[in-house]
Scaffold this active site. Structure first.
Site, PDB file in Angstrom:
ATOM      1  N   GLY A 120       0.847  -1.199   0.000  1.00  0.00           N
ATOM      2  CA  GLY A 120       0.000   0.000   0.000  1.00  0.00           C
ATOM      3  C   GLY A 120       0.876   1.239   0.000  1.00  0.00           C
ATOM      4  N   PHE A 121       0.326   2.348   0.476  1.00  0.00           N
ATOM      5  CA  PHE A 121       1.081   3.605   0.465  1.00  0.00           C
ATOM      6  C   PHE A 121       2.374   3.482   1.273  1.00  0.00           C
ATOM      7  CE2 PHE A 121      -3.101   5.219  -0.714  1.00  0.00           C
ATOM      8  CZ  PHE A 121      -2.765   6.082  -1.735  1.00  0.00           C
ATOM      9  N   VAL A 172       0.156 -13.216   3.771  1.00  0.00           N
ATOM     10  CA  VAL A 172       0.928 -13.543   4.981  1.00  0.00           C
ATOM     11  C   VAL A 172      -0.031 -14.035   6.057  1.00  0.00           C
ATOM     12  CG1 VAL A 172       2.365 -12.579   6.818  1.00  0.00           C
ATOM     13  CG2 VAL A 172       2.805 -12.003   4.438  1.00  0.00           C
ATOM     14  N   GLU A 207     -17.726  11.823  -0.193  1.00  0.00           N
ATOM     15  CA  GLU A 207     -17.407  11.809  -1.624  1.00  0.00           C
ATOM     16  C   GLU A 207     -18.335  10.860  -2.377  1.00  0.00           C
ATOM     17  OE1 GLU A 207     -12.847  13.376  -1.527  1.00  0.00           O
ATOM     18  OE2 GLU A 207     -13.083  11.229  -1.736  1.00  0.00           O
ATOM     19  N   ALA A 259      -3.186   8.534   3.882  1.00  0.00           N
ATOM     20  CA  ALA A 259      -2.050   8.196   3.023  1.00  0.00           C
ATOM     21  C   ALA A 259      -0.747   8.880   3.471  1.00  0.00           C
ATOM     22  CB  ALA A 259      -2.377   8.567   1.578  1.00  0.00           C
TER      23      ALA A 259
HETATM   24  C1  LIG Z   1     -12.343   4.414   0.088  1.00  0.00           C
HETATM   25  C2  LIG Z   1     -11.161   5.053   0.763  1.00  0.00           C
HETATM   26  C3  LIG Z   1     -10.858   6.384   0.498  1.00  0.00           C
HETATM   27  C4  LIG Z   1      -9.766   6.992   1.103  1.00  0.00           C
HETATM   28  N1  LIG Z   1      -9.495   8.299   0.820  1.00  0.00           N
HETATM   29  C5  LIG Z   1      -8.393   8.881   1.352  1.00  0.00           C
HETATM   30  C6  LIG Z   1      -8.039  10.212   1.010  1.00  0.00           C
HETATM   31  O1  LIG Z   1      -8.729  10.874   0.236  1.00  0.00           O
HETATM   32  N2  LIG Z   1      -6.894  10.727   1.547  1.00  0.00           N
HETATM   33  C7  LIG Z   1      -6.101  10.011   2.402  1.00  0.00           C
HETATM   34  O2  LIG Z   1      -5.062  10.508   2.835  1.00  0.00           O
HETATM   35  N3  LIG Z   1      -6.423   8.777   2.754  1.00  0.00           N
HETATM   36  C8  LIG Z   1      -7.537   8.178   2.244  1.00  0.00           C
HETATM   37  N4  LIG Z   1      -7.861   6.892   2.594  1.00  0.00           N
HETATM   38  C9  LIG Z   1      -7.019   6.191   3.568  1.00  0.00           C
HETATM   39  C10 LIG Z   1      -5.747   5.698   2.915  1.00  0.00           C
HETATM   40  O3  LIG Z   1      -6.060   5.001   1.739  1.00  0.00           O
HETATM   41  C11 LIG Z   1      -5.012   4.814   3.899  1.00  0.00           C
HETATM   42  O4  LIG Z   1      -4.704   5.571   5.032  1.00  0.00           O
HETATM   43  C12 LIG Z   1      -3.731   4.279   3.281  1.00  0.00           C
HETATM   44  O5  LIG Z   1      -4.052   3.418   2.222  1.00  0.00           O
HETATM   45  C13 LIG Z   1      -2.873   3.549   4.314  1.00  0.00           C
HETATM   46  O6  LIG Z   1      -1.757   3.008   3.676  1.00  0.00           O
HETATM   47  P1  LIG Z   1      -1.144   1.642   4.167  1.00  0.00           P
HETATM   48  O7  LIG Z   1       0.041   1.375   3.303  1.00  0.00           O
HETATM   49  O8  LIG Z   1      -0.979   1.652   5.628  1.00  0.00           O
HETATM   50  O9  LIG Z   1      -2.271   0.564   3.883  1.00  0.00           O
HETATM   51  P2  LIG Z   1      -2.974   0.101   2.442  1.00  0.00           P
HETATM   52  O10 LIG Z   1      -2.758   1.202   1.485  1.00  0.00           O
HETATM   53  O11 LIG Z   1      -4.303  -0.284   2.837  1.00  0.00           O
HETATM   54  O12 LIG Z   1      -2.083  -1.119   2.042  1.00  0.00           O
HETATM   55  C14 LIG Z   1      -2.077  -2.320   2.735  1.00  0.00           C
HETATM   56  C15 LIG Z   1      -1.612  -3.410   1.778  1.00  0.00           C
HETATM   57  O13 LIG Z   1      -1.362  -4.587   2.524  1.00  0.00           O
HETATM   58  C16 LIG Z   1      -1.852  -5.716   1.812  1.00  0.00           C
HETATM   59  N5  LIG Z   1      -2.143  -6.742   2.822  1.00  0.00           N
HETATM   60  C17 LIG Z   1      -2.973  -6.634   3.896  1.00  0.00           C
HETATM   61  N6  LIG Z   1      -2.928  -7.759   4.628  1.00  0.00           N
HETATM   62  C18 LIG Z   1      -2.067  -8.604   3.994  1.00  0.00           C
HETATM   63  C19 LIG Z   1      -1.602  -9.909   4.286  1.00  0.00           C
HETATM   64  N7  LIG Z   1      -1.984 -10.578   5.382  1.00  0.00           N
HETATM   65  N8  LIG Z   1      -0.750 -10.476   3.424  1.00  0.00           N
HETATM   66  C20 LIG Z   1      -0.323  -9.816   2.319  1.00  0.00           C
HETATM   67  N9  LIG Z   1      -0.720  -8.568   2.008  1.00  0.00           N
HETATM   68  C21 LIG Z   1      -1.570  -7.956   2.850  1.00  0.00           C
HETATM   69  C22 LIG Z   1      -3.085  -5.189   1.110  1.00  0.00           C
HETATM   70  O14 LIG Z   1      -3.395  -5.989  -0.021  1.00  0.00           O
HETATM   71  C23 LIG Z   1      -2.638  -3.786   0.723  1.00  0.00           C
HETATM   72  O15 LIG Z   1      -2.050  -3.747  -0.542  1.00  0.00           O
HETATM   73  C24 LIG Z   1      -8.958   6.258   1.998  1.00  0.00           C
HETATM   74  C25 LIG Z   1      -9.250   4.920   2.265  1.00  0.00           C
HETATM   75  C26 LIG Z   1     -10.353   4.337   1.651  1.00  0.00           C
HETATM   76  C27 LIG Z   1     -10.665   2.884   1.935  1.00  0.00           C
END
Ligand SMILES: Cc1cc2nc3c(=O)[nH]c(=O)nc-3n(C[C@H](O)[C@H](O)[C@H](O)COP(=O)(O)OP(=O)(O)OC[C@H]3O[C@@H](n4cnc5c(N)ncnc54)[C@H](O)[C@@H]3O)c2cc1C
Length: 427
Positions: A18-19, A84, A175, A321
């Protein structure tokens, strides 16, 4: 089998593309580490534009980016599509559905998942929008409901099929409500001329006193006005207690007959098992200011799944993000510092602000010292989102879709590619 060769460099396994995970992987490019990126999907998902996929404004390919492409020109990096299942911290092992891998450092960047606060009925019957398949399900459901509304002579059922209840008025709920209202005003009257589209309702239900609770009062009030002008009904201080697939009930006695409840009222961390003792009440993994998981020096958590408590962020950083990207970037630097036996740098969140859009020409923007809304805010929103997408192809796909939708008042992707099969009309 993961089939990752041994290396003379220390191995950093990143769980989650993810991000946070992608930011870390990008910063570790060609450094003295072997980087192994694991994700259950083979793409990075740009969640902020997911509501546009759900409402037919964008194709899913526009917000998905292949994870393999991110690491393909690295000196020593591997991607494996793997779920995982467990961390074995005693033996420095990660157990996945395709095999086991050893780590020198492991970074948990698994993000968050939906929080139904224990309500299994809502969990079973509602729609969510955390992954691309879920956004596509929602798109199919919206369109299928309209097809069904055409086919029935039961007027009560027809109304329920055209009633969309969104629970949670954070940026996602707001949104989505705005996008549905635009479909009601510009798209559905042309697509379904034999339906009385004025019967379509968009009900936005929020437990607290304001929509966009985490933003400034000015932005919250402006967004409320924009939504009301678009015809969205807003119900503040209203807690949803149940949804049986037909009827939404609230604590203050409201009842909505609907065949579509969209749940955007809560998220919680999505940790991997094996480190359960260090979770906080939102299922986030407790970390110190270097993103090290409590009690470990070789295990890190970043992004939504990490809870770094501090004076300013008493319950951890917002699940957005920017904290995820910034934690990923700093951790890359700290991993290098660890290897060089240097002291680590503390994470300090640089809050660049937040924003939400409410349909064409309307958005609200909160910068650290400035709040504004309207057309200029909408351009800022578009620019920031376009700029944040990974890859030229995705940027141009989104840009041209927006240009087309803007001038033609259309939502070209309103197609049911994969029907949503759920026996949701529970008579
Ligand atoms: C609909 C929606 C709209 C949003 N809009 C905004 C916005 O406008 N602005 C903003 O700042 N934030 C927004 N967010 C929040 C933002 O997307 C999250 O804060 C951000 O994605 C967090 O990043 P991350 O890398 O922690 O997790 P994620 O981006 O969720 O990435 C997690 C990754 O881990 C992988 N994963 C999870 N569990 C496992 C496992 N057990 N094994 C292997 N892979 C795994 C998933 O497939 C995923 O690719 C939004 C969220 C959603 C759902």
């Amino acid at each position: 089998m993961l089939n990752i060769p041994d290396s003379k460099n220390p191995r950093v396994v990143i769980i989650g593309g993810g991000f946070a995970g992608v930011s870390l992987a990008q910063k570790l490019k060609n450094k003295n580490f072997q980087v192994v990126l694991l994700d259950k999907h083979n793409y990075h998902n740009f969640q902020p534009l997911m509501y546009q996929v759900a409402t037919g404004g964008l194709e899913s390919g526009a917000i998905a980016y292949p994870l393999r492409k991110i690491v393909q020109d690295y000196k020593e990096a591997f991607f494996r599509m793997a779920l995982v299942e467990k961390l074995d911290t005693d033996n420095k092992k990660i157990i996945t559905d395709i095999g086991t891998i050893y780590y020198d450092y492991v970074v948990i960047a698994t993000g968050s998942t939906n929080n139904y606060f224990g309500n299994t009925q809502i969990e079973k019957n509602s729609m969510v929008m955390k992954t691309i398949p879920e956004a596509l399900n929602l798109r199919s459901l919206i369109l299928e409901n309209f097809e069904l509304a055409l086919q029935t002579n039961d007027l009560q059922l027809r109304k329920a099929l055209m009633n969309f209840v969104i629970v949670g008025a954070g940026p996602t709920g707001v949104e989505l409500a705005g996008a549905l209202a635009e479909m009601k005003n510009a798209v559905f009257p042309k697509d379904y001329p034999d339906l009385d589209i004025s019967q379509m309702e968009i009900n936005l239900v929020q437990g607290s006193e304001n929509i966009l609770d985490a933003m400034s009062r000015k932005s919250s009030k402006a967004a409320e006005k924009f939504l009301k002008n678009l015809g969205v009904k807003i119900h503040l201080k209203t807690i949803v207690t149940n949804y049986d697939g037909n009827k939404v009930e609230t604590k203050n006695g409201l009842v909505f007959e609907t065949q579509a409840l969209i749940w955007s009222a809560g998220v919680k961390g999505a940790p991997v098992s094996g480190i359960d003792t260090t979770l906080d009440r939102a299922s986030r993994i407790k970390v110190n200011e270097f993103n090290q998981v409590e009690g470990f020096t070789d295990i890190f958590a970043i992004g939504d799944v990490a809870a770094m408590y501090g004076e300013k962020y008493q319950y951890g950083h917002p699940m957005m993000a920017q904290p995820a990207i910034q934690q990923g970037a700093l951790l890359a630097e700290n991993l290098e510092r660890l290897e060089k036996k240097q002291s680590l740098k503390k994470f300090v969140y640089n809050d660049k602000g937040s924003m939400a859009t409410i349909g064409r020409n309307k958005a609200v923007v909160d910068l650290p010292k400035l709040h504004f809304n309207g057309v200029f805010a909408w351009f800022v929103w578009m620019f920031v989102h376009l700029f944040s997408l990974i890859g030229f192809k995705n940027k141009s796909l989104v840009f041209w879709s927006w240009v087309y939708n803007y001038f033609v008042f259309d939502r070209e992707s309103r197609v049911i590619i994969r029907p949503f099969r759920k026996n949701r009309i529970n008579n």
